[in-house]
Design a protein around this motif. Structure first.
Motif, PDB file in Angstrom:
ATOM      1  N   LEU A 184       0.852  -1.197   0.000  1.00 25.98           N
ATOM      2  CA  LEU A 184       0.000   0.000   0.000  1.00 25.98           C
ATOM      3  C   LEU A 184       0.885   1.242   0.000  1.00 25.98           C
ATOM      4  N   ASN A 185       0.648   2.141  -0.974  1.00 22.21           N
ATOM      5  CA  ASN A 185       1.488   3.327  -1.073  1.00 22.21           C
ATOM      6  C   ASN A 185       0.697   4.489  -1.672  1.00 22.21           C
ATOM      7  N   VAL A 186       1.323   5.669  -1.714  1.00 25.38           N
ATOM      8  CA  VAL A 186       0.625   6.859  -2.223  1.00 25.38           C
ATOM      9  C   VAL A 186       0.731   6.977  -3.744  1.00 25.38           C
ATOM     10  N   GLU A 217      -2.211   1.783  -5.032  1.00 26.38           N
ATOM     11  CA  GLU A 217      -2.917   2.905  -4.434  1.00 26.38           C
ATOM     12  C   GLU A 217      -4.226   2.385  -3.852  1.00 26.38           C
ATOM     13  N   SER A 218      -4.674   3.038  -2.773  1.00 26.48           N
ATOM     14  CA  SER A 218      -5.828   2.509  -2.046  1.00 26.48           C
ATOM     15  C   SER A 218      -7.091   2.424  -2.900  1.00 26.48           C
ATOM     16  N   ARG A 219      -7.179   3.243  -3.952  1.00 31.87           N
ATOM     17  CA  ARG A 219      -8.386   3.218  -4.782  1.00 31.87           C
ATOM     18  C   ARG A 219      -8.557   1.888  -5.511  1.00 31.87           C
ATOM     19  N   ASP A 220      -7.477   1.090  -5.615  1.00 32.25           N
ATOM     20  CA  ASP A 220      -7.541  -0.166  -6.356  1.00 32.25           C
ATOM     21  C   ASP A 220      -7.762  -1.391  -5.480  1.00 32.25           C
ATOM     22  N   LEU A 222     -10.360  -2.877  -4.272  1.00 34.08           N
ATOM     23  CA  LEU A 222     -11.425  -3.812  -4.658  1.00 34.08           C
ATOM     24  C   LEU A 222     -11.401  -4.179  -6.142  1.00 34.08           C
ATOM     25  N   LEU A 239      -7.545   2.107   5.642  1.00 33.01           N
ATOM     26  CA  LEU A 239      -7.945   1.514   4.365  1.00 33.01           C
ATOM     27  C   LEU A 239      -9.223   0.696   4.480  1.00 33.01           C
ATOM     28  N   THR A 243     -13.028   2.007   3.182  1.00 31.77           N
ATOM     29  CA  THR A 243     -13.639   1.250   2.094  1.00 31.77           C
ATOM     30  C   THR A 243     -15.020   0.752   2.518  1.00 31.77           C
TER      31      THR A 243
END
Lengths: 350, 350
Positions: A184-186, A217-220, A222, A239, A243
């Motif tokens: 997990l990263n920015v 990136e956290s948006r991915d 799911l 996270l 979500t």
């Protein structure tokens, strides 16, 4: 014979859900061919539940423990002062009886982590245990997060261990082959993030037997592109809760908006089976509990409001971990990694 | 007269969206009674856009800059080597011309942060600038996140400054009175989190003029219970991207599921106005850009794929910050806080 303990108190639906799950597990000999259960908690109340379900089995025993740890108890106080609680009784048995493989609890998370770490102890080589929940992805798969909150302060070697432990867990319990592990990263580029991320990236890249696919990136989360996300417990907690929170808030908003118009209500009626499926898809009760990886015995933490179905899933998780000797294998692998590291260090020192 | 620069290149829809937004702003004298704009970038291309829109005004000038920084450029290289880019030209003018109040850019975030920090400089007292985007909440309000990614490594005093700067920003630009400020954490209790959170909690509690309401778990971001969430840039980045990601993934799943059945399609047709509203609600183009708080001049970063409407919102954000003298007020407040802190220190030392 695989022996597990069910802590029958401390959850919102305890002891009913916990006892019912135990009964369901013992009746399902196909999934659990070789299971024996010990139920801890107020013996009278547990027996009353068993009577209600008209269940009797020589593979089930009750261990009386009159006290209950609730979520208002401070973890360290709870494990010191509530020695006669269903959770601490279970922990004590885990520590003392080598024939018992693990436990399932729906009680206080803080007390469970503290008791597991201080009383049950870690596997050889493990710096700190990690929580590893599993979420459904949008394409029907799953994704695990390790650590989701057991450790708010971490170093790179801890994160590497979280990765290895969770990868083996996904293989053993969910049959995921060579899980795709992401950090997990920015941003996705290798040089992104703080020192912790940069050093962890380098470590993960060189870890044998780990299918490390880079930063995520956290948006991915799911998206279904990753099987396992590695992070410190603070970021992991942000996270998973954001979500879940966003999904639930959106569903709630949809519901409010639908109820604002007769036409929408009619439309929603046509889509009822879909909405039901959607709700079921997001129902965490279907996905079992969060496993605490790295402790000497298997420990599965069910949700505080876990239903019988959910506790049953937790029992299945614990059963499969034991059946696959997950702890033994993880211990060997982590010790080998540490040995390699100290060898490298010696080479450098020479 | 409020003078702002529009960096017309670097976005996906540049220069069209950027130039069109500039024209829209100059035409809307009610919202922008006192605005003059400088457009940086390839003069010929910008003029072509203006001709297409048949727009001419003595409150608009073009500053030629033939180069473009794209997202593949390494930030530090970009600001050193692409001196003739639209972004660096804007940055240079910001630094050198005291009559210019700020800039709007849809170009590379990394380059903009680096250039803003290194070339434009920080307000007196500011340790590090912070990115502060604003999201819609489920009850129709807004919530700001400070910092959302400019600083992956932070200390408590930085987090306190993020809180103060963003609170004043919400007051000045969105008219939020006494914004409810929360600290992002893994639980709501005061003693939760790592050392950074514990120390920041103590600092926020004692900061005058700040309506600090305690810890917030990430699941409550969109609940409408908070106006501002304070966090380090790593956690903030995880927070915003996972929230946006989960919402978008859910909408995508709904769409796929609807298209799987004729009945669902019919139902969705009845609900079309609602779905359109839902989509509009989640469309980040409606919420302007992410403001970089703490730099000597106002800097607003629009989304890479910002449309004209979205760039227009960014211009409005910059205009309001300037109109309310936000930077001046923030500088005074932060300096007072630092002075108080060093006084306390002196007292302790004595």
């Amino acid at each position: 014979m695989i022996r597990l303990i069910i802590d029958c108190f401390g959850g919102d639906l305890s002891p009913q859900a916990n006892v019912e799950a135990a009964v369901m597990a013992l009746k399902d000999e196909k999934t659990f061919p070789d299971l024996s259960l010990i139920l801890t908690g107020d013996a009278e109340k547990i027996q009353a539940e068993l009577d209600r379900l008209s269940f009797k089995s020589d593979r089930l025993t009750i261990e009386h423990a009159p006290e209950v740890i609730d979520c208002n108890d401070k973890p360290t106080d709870a494990i010191r002062l509530k020695r006669e609680s269903s959770m601490m009784k279970a922990i004590r048995m885990l520590r003392e009886d080598d024939t018992i493989g693990g436990m399932v609890s729906t009680g206080s998370t803080g007390a469970l982590v503290a008791a597991a770490t201080l009383r049950v102890g870690r596997l050889k080589g493990v710096i700190r245990p990690a929580f590893c929940p599993v979420l459904p992805t949008m394409n029907g798969g799953i994704v695990a997060i390790s650590d989701s909150g057991a450790n708010v302060e971490c170093n790179p070697e801890m994160l590497r261990q979280f990765a290895v432990m969770a990868a083996r867990y996904l293989e053993a319990v969910y049959g995921v082959k060579e899980p795709r592990v992401a950090l997990l990263n920015v941003g996705v580029e290798e040089e992104k993030g703080d020192d912790l991320r940069k050093q962890t990236y380098a470590l993960l890249k060189e870890t044998p037997g780990l299918n490390f696919v880079g930063n995520m990136e956290s948006r991915d989360l799911l998206s279904g592109k990753f099987d396992l996300v590695v992070c410190d417990g603070f970021a992991g907690n942000v996270l998973i809760k954001s979500t879940e929170g966003a999904c639930l808030q959106m569903l709630k908003k949809l519901k409010t908006d639908i109820s604002s118009s007769l036409l929408y209500k009619l439309g929603a009626l046509l889509m009822l089976p879909m909405f039901k499926k959607e709700k079921e898809f997001m129902n965490y009760q279907n996905y079992g509990g969060s496993v605490l990886l790295g402790t000497k015995k298997v420990i599965v933490k069910g949700h505080g409001s876990a239903t019988a179905t959910s506790v049953l899933k937790c029992i299945e998780q614990a059963y499969r971990m034991e059946m696959n000797n997950l702890n033994l294998k993880t211990e060997e692998e982590l010790c080998a990694l540490l040995a390699e590291k100290s060898e490298q260090k010696t080479e450098v020192d020479n």
